[in-house]
Design an enzyme around this catalytic site. Structure first.
Site, PDB file in Angstrom:
ATOM      1  N   ARG A   1       0.871  -1.171  -0.208  1.00 55.21           N
ATOM      2  CA  ARG A   1      -0.001  -0.207  -0.066  1.00 55.21           C
ATOM      3  C   ARG A   1       0.905   1.127   0.040  1.00 55.21           C
ATOM      4  NH1 ARG A   1      -4.896  -1.806   0.064  1.00 55.21           N
ATOM      5  NH2 ARG A   1      -5.077  -3.982   1.346  1.00 55.21           N
ATOM      6  N   ASP A   2       0.482   2.314  -0.840  1.00 54.01           N
ATOM      7  CA  ASP A   2       1.053   3.595  -0.755  1.00 54.01           C
ATOM      8  C   ASP A   2       0.984   4.141   0.626  1.00 54.01           C
ATOM      9  OD1 ASP A   2       1.976   5.808  -3.270  1.00 54.01           O
ATOM     10  OD2 ASP A   2       1.671   6.534  -1.407  1.00 54.01           O
ATOM     11  N   ILE A   3       1.906   4.856   0.926  1.00 55.40           N
ATOM     12  CA  ILE A   3       1.833   5.368   2.391  1.00 55.40           C
ATOM     13  C   ILE A   3       1.029   6.642   2.384  1.00 55.40           C
ATOM     14  CG2 ILE A   3       3.795   7.047   2.366  1.00 55.40           C
ATOM     15  CD1 ILE A   3       4.816   5.829   4.894  1.00 55.40           C
TER      16      ILE A   3
ATOM     17  N   VAL B   1      10.099   8.614  -6.688  1.00 50.78           N
ATOM     18  CA  VAL B   1      10.962   7.341  -6.030  1.00 50.78           C
ATOM     19  C   VAL B   1      11.562   6.734  -7.574  1.00 50.78           C
ATOM     20  CG1 VAL B   1      11.164   5.301  -4.960  1.00 50.78           C
ATOM     21  CG2 VAL B   1       9.554   6.962  -4.037  1.00 50.78           C
TER      22      VAL B   1
ATOM     23  N   HIS C   1       1.702   2.549 -10.161  1.00 46.66           N
ATOM     24  CA  HIS C   1       0.466   2.728  -8.999  1.00 46.66           C
ATOM     25  C   HIS C   1      -0.838   1.954  -9.445  1.00 46.66           C
ATOM     26  CE1 HIS C   1       2.355   6.441  -7.367  1.00 46.66           C
ATOM     27  NE2 HIS C   1       3.088   6.543  -8.575  1.00 46.66           N
TER      28      HIS C   1
ATOM     29  N   ASN D   1       4.582   6.994 -13.482  1.00 40.67           N
ATOM     30  CA  ASN D   1       5.147   8.400 -13.490  1.00 40.67           C
ATOM     31  C   ASN D   1       6.763   8.099 -13.873  1.00 40.67           C
ATOM     32  OD1 ASN D   1       2.728   9.425 -12.542  1.00 40.67           O
ATOM     33  ND2 ASN D   1       3.251   9.268 -10.555  1.00 40.67           N
TER      34      ASN D   1
ATOM     35  N   HIS E   1       7.965   1.497 -10.491  1.00 43.16           N
ATOM     36  CA  HIS E   1       6.851   1.110  -9.848  1.00 43.16           C
ATOM     37  C   HIS E   1       5.509   1.526 -10.650  1.00 43.16           C
ATOM     38  CE1 HIS E   1       7.797   5.336  -8.459  1.00 43.16           C
ATOM     39  NE2 HIS E   1       6.580   5.407  -8.291  1.00 43.16           N
TER      40      HIS E   1
HETATM   41  P1  5GP Z   1       5.910   8.499  -7.569  1.00 46.28           P
HETATM   42  O1  5GP Z   1       5.551   9.821  -7.239  1.00 46.28           O
HETATM   43  O2  5GP Z   1       7.542   8.246  -7.740  1.00 46.28           O
HETATM   44  O3  5GP Z   1       5.432   7.918  -8.868  1.00 46.28           O
HETATM   45  O4  5GP Z   1       5.386   7.464  -6.535  1.00 46.28           O
HETATM   46  C1  5GP Z   1       6.194   7.283  -5.335  1.00 46.28           C
HETATM   47  C2  5GP Z   1       5.181   6.877  -4.154  1.00 46.28           C
HETATM   48  O5  5GP Z   1       5.875   6.389  -3.000  1.00 46.28           O
HETATM   49  C3  5GP Z   1       4.195   8.068  -3.822  1.00 46.28           C
HETATM   50  O6  5GP Z   1       2.877   8.005  -4.012  1.00 46.28           O
HETATM   51  C4  5GP Z   1       4.381   8.019  -2.419  1.00 46.28           C
HETATM   52  O7  5GP Z   1       3.453   8.273  -1.406  1.00 46.28           O
HETATM   53  C5  5GP Z   1       4.956   6.796  -2.073  1.00 46.28           C
HETATM   54  N1  5GP Z   1       5.830   6.488  -1.087  1.00 46.28           N
HETATM   55  C6  5GP Z   1       6.842   7.208  -0.575  1.00 46.28           C
HETATM   56  N2  5GP Z   1       7.501   6.836   0.714  1.00 46.28           N
HETATM   57  C7  5GP Z   1       6.729   5.639   0.913  1.00 46.28           C
HETATM   58  C8  5GP Z   1       7.205   4.685   2.092  1.00 46.28           C
HETATM   59  O8  5GP Z   1       7.975   4.773   2.782  1.00 46.28           O
HETATM   60  N3  5GP Z   1       6.150   3.786   2.035  1.00 46.28           N
HETATM   61  C9  5GP Z   1       5.159   3.612   1.261  1.00 46.28           C
HETATM   62  N4  5GP Z   1       4.504   2.351   1.331  1.00 46.28           N
HETATM   63  N5  5GP Z   1       5.093   4.374   0.119  1.00 46.28           N
HETATM   64  C10 5GP Z   1       5.836   5.383   0.127  1.00 46.28           C
END
Ligand code: 5GP
Ligand code: ZN
Length: 115
Positions: A30-32, A97, A103, A88, A101
């Site tokens: 799960r996303d945080i 990140v 979503h 993304n 990944h």
């Molecule tokens: P991006 O913005 O790179 O497409 O997505 C990265 C996602 O990682 C974001 O939606 C963010 O909320 C999630 N995220 C960042 N840090 C953590 C974490 O420590 N644990 C979890 N489960 N999700 C995280």
């Protein structure tokens, strides 16, 4: 495994995450900061910076990630209503990140086009 990579550390069990499903090549947790009632991230166990790199280096792993995303939609009960897969890629797309990944977003009516 990259030491300074957040998702490598989650894949290595160093940082906890709420796992939803796993496969040989990928993990789903799960996303945080959920942006929808269902918001799950699907990552490869191995490190690549984005999904394009996964596709170039290990296409079967990308297939495994998409299969796992479909399994997540099943177990979350959203496969029928529908879900969105988002990758993304790069700073202008708000990638934050730099470990590949997907979503998995679902559970509400998702707007189109996205912002
Ligand atoms: P991006 O913005 O790179 O497409 O997505 C990265 C996602 O990682 C974001 O939606 C963010 O909320 C999630 N995220 C960042 N840090 C953590 C974490 O420590 N644990 C979890 N489960 N999700 C995280
Ligand atoms: Zn990584």
């Amino acid at each position: 495994m990259a030491d300074d990579c957040l998702f490598c550390r989650i894949a290595g069990g160093e940082i906890p995450a709420e796992m939803v499903a796993t496969s040989d090549e990928a993990l789903a947790f799960r996303d945080i900061t959920p942006a929808a009632p269902t918001h799950v991230l699907v990552i490869p166990r191995a490190h690549w910076a984005n999904v394009a790199e996964v596709a170039a280096a290990a296409p079967q792993t990308l297939v495994d990630m998409v299969r796992l995303a479909a399994e997540v939609a099943d177990v979350e009960g959203v496969a029928g209503d529908g879900y969105r897969l988002v990758a993304n890629t790069g700073p202008s797309a708000h990638q934050t990140v730099f470990h590949a990944h997907l979503h998995v977003l679902a559970g509400r009516s998702l707007t189109w086009p996205p912002g």
